[in-house]
Design a protein around this motif. Sequence first.
Motif, mmCIF file in Angstrom:
data_model
loop_
_atom_site.group_PDB
_atom_site.id
_atom_site.type_symbol
_atom_site.label_atom_id
_atom_site.label_comp_id
_atom_site.label_asym_id
_atom_site.label_seq_id
_atom_site.Cartn_x
_atom_site.Cartn_y
_atom_site.Cartn_z
ATOM 1 N N ARG A 129 0.849 -0.914 -0.442
ATOM 2 C CA ARG A 129 -0.576 0.082 -0.027
ATOM 3 C C ARG A 129 0.820 1.355 0.146
ATOM 4 N NH1 ARG A 129 -5.447 1.041 0.680
ATOM 5 N NH2 ARG A 129 -5.848 -1.399 1.275
ATOM 6 N N ALA A 132 1.962 1.637 -3.699
ATOM 7 C CA ALA A 132 1.059 2.615 -4.361
ATOM 8 C C ALA A 132 0.978 3.403 -4.546
ATOM 9 C CB ALA A 132 0.491 0.921 -3.846
ATOM 10 N N PHE A 151 4.172 1.307 -12.826
ATOM 11 C CA PHE A 151 3.171 1.009 -11.645
ATOM 12 C C PHE A 151 3.052 -0.557 -11.146
ATOM 13 C CE2 PHE A 151 -0.957 -0.130 -9.734
ATOM 14 C CZ PHE A 151 -0.596 0.186 -8.008
ATOM 15 N N MET A 155 4.617 -2.861 -7.709
ATOM 16 C CA MET A 155 3.369 -2.793 -6.539
ATOM 17 C C MET A 155 3.937 -4.224 -5.678
ATOM 18 S SD MET A 155 0.379 -4.129 -5.133
ATOM 19 C CE MET A 155 -0.194 -3.006 -6.346
ATOM 20 N N THR A 253 -3.189 -8.050 -12.275
ATOM 21 C CA THR A 253 -3.579 -6.263 -12.257
ATOM 22 C C THR A 253 -3.421 -5.348 -13.692
ATOM 23 O OG1 THR A 253 -2.644 -6.217 -9.882
ATOM 24 C CG2 THR A 253 -2.883 -4.235 -10.390
ATOM 25 N N GLU A 362 -3.887 -7.498 -3.372
ATOM 26 C CA GLU A 362 -2.743 -6.471 -3.928
ATOM 27 C C GLU A 362 -3.905 -5.477 -4.638
ATOM 28 O OE1 GLU A 362 1.608 -8.230 -3.545
ATOM 29 O OE2 GLU A 362 0.310 -8.378 -4.703
ATOM 30 N N PHE A 366 -5.033 -1.442 -5.549
ATOM 31 C CA PHE A 366 -4.666 -1.004 -6.914
ATOM 32 C C PHE A 366 -6.211 -0.367 -6.750
ATOM 33 C CE2 PHE A 366 -6.503 -1.941 -11.287
ATOM 34 C CZ PHE A 366 -6.147 -0.794 -11.858
ATOM 35 N N TRP A 370 -5.571 3.193 -6.861
ATOM 36 C CA TRP A 370 -5.509 4.501 -8.164
ATOM 37 C C TRP A 370 -6.731 5.019 -8.335
ATOM 38 C CZ3 TRP A 370 -1.710 4.150 -11.759
ATOM 39 C CH2 TRP A 370 -1.836 4.412 -12.813
#
Length: 404
Positions: A129, A132, A151, A155, A253, A362, A366, A370
Amino acid sequence: MATLAMDGHIPAHVPGDLVRDFDFYHPPGLGHGETLDIHQLWKDVQDSHPRIFWTPRHGGHWVISRYADIEAMLLNHGTFSNAEPFIPRGVIPFQTPVQLDPPEHGPFRKLLMPAFMPASLARATDRARRAAIDIIELLQPRGHCEFVTDFAGVMPIMAFLTLINLPVEDFAYLRGVAVEMGNPTNPGAAQAWADMSDYVLRQIRQRRDAPQDDFISSVIAGKVAGRPLTDEEVFSMCLLIVGGGLDTVVSMTSLAACHLAQHPGQRRLLQERPELIDNAVEEIARRFGTSNLARLVRSDTEIAGVPVKAGDIVLGLFPLAGLDETVNPDPMTLDFERARPRHLAFGTGPHTCIGNKLAKREIRIFLEEWFRRIPDFRLAPGTMPHVHTGLVNSVARLDLVWDV
Ligand code: HEM
């Protein structure tokens, strides 16, 4: 049939009408790898090919893609062994415990468990986190990024390094090697696996000299059936965890971001109804499965009424299980409100992905971090996502833009 690539063979028990020239590293329609939706290409394969078929590629193997057939195979480890999960054979070094069958498999899997207990998962997800947030805050004012490098490729790897206590400085090196390892048919793959093996051996050696309170040290100290692990066993367990944790979350992701960049309705829904996030993560796993893995047939049997023989290899296109309309209506629609997304993205049975909780957390990070900072984003004009596939469906390049 004249165009079949005969680098493998067609055994006598394979009916001629079930033979297709199919290379899962290059599914039909992928061309040079530019596509808006790799899973649509896979879905076309599911819709246009027999429920089970044989391809002579990569030494010759069966292919299945329906939920019921893949689930039945994964649950029947007596007949379908994990000894050969990777096609083609012989490139990827042996990995424990994924290549062991029960009952031998269980005690080794148990040794992996401490790394995935709540305390270490919490440490890893905190790290993910923080990584990110730092990255997204840096990217946001720029109004554009190459999502995979900037990205998605950062992460999960930070989380993974924290999880198993590898040096954060090794990040760039490990990411580069992981990309090469992903496709064993690439000329650089064997070297990448050799490099990764050297890296893992170095980490083991350091901990043999000076044990630490971490995953690799606990594997070194571990015992199975009252005996210490051999050097080969320690090595192959560490290699599996390093290999398994590096590329998969990056890919899922990126595949989700690629789709969301093209679907403003689902982006808006997530912003307006954050309570949907848990279901959204499950739906992303259903719609964007990554892993295509095989089994070795131990004794003659049938799949969907077709005889398969001891010694045959069966490739399960795991991502297609969730795209099977018999278990999920309207399967190609990413629908965060879907009542119960059913999928086999993390497998099932004794080898169910041990990292699945971490992976889902995870993906959640995101979505939360995000969307909080870059709620509206789209594909950069004039660009196409670049993907590759095979053992893992992954995105090599994804250019995104947003207004600042
Ligand atoms: C989106 C991310 C991920 C996907 C789609 C995924 C997928 C899978 C699948 C399908 C299997 C079953 C293999 C089989 O049945 O032969 C598996 C097993 C495994 N995964 Fe994952 N994985 C992910 C993330 C991770 C992470 C983050 C880790 C570790 C940090 C991990 C470690 C493992 C291990 C060690 C196994 C072998 C378990 C056993 O044999 O008992 N995976 N994974």
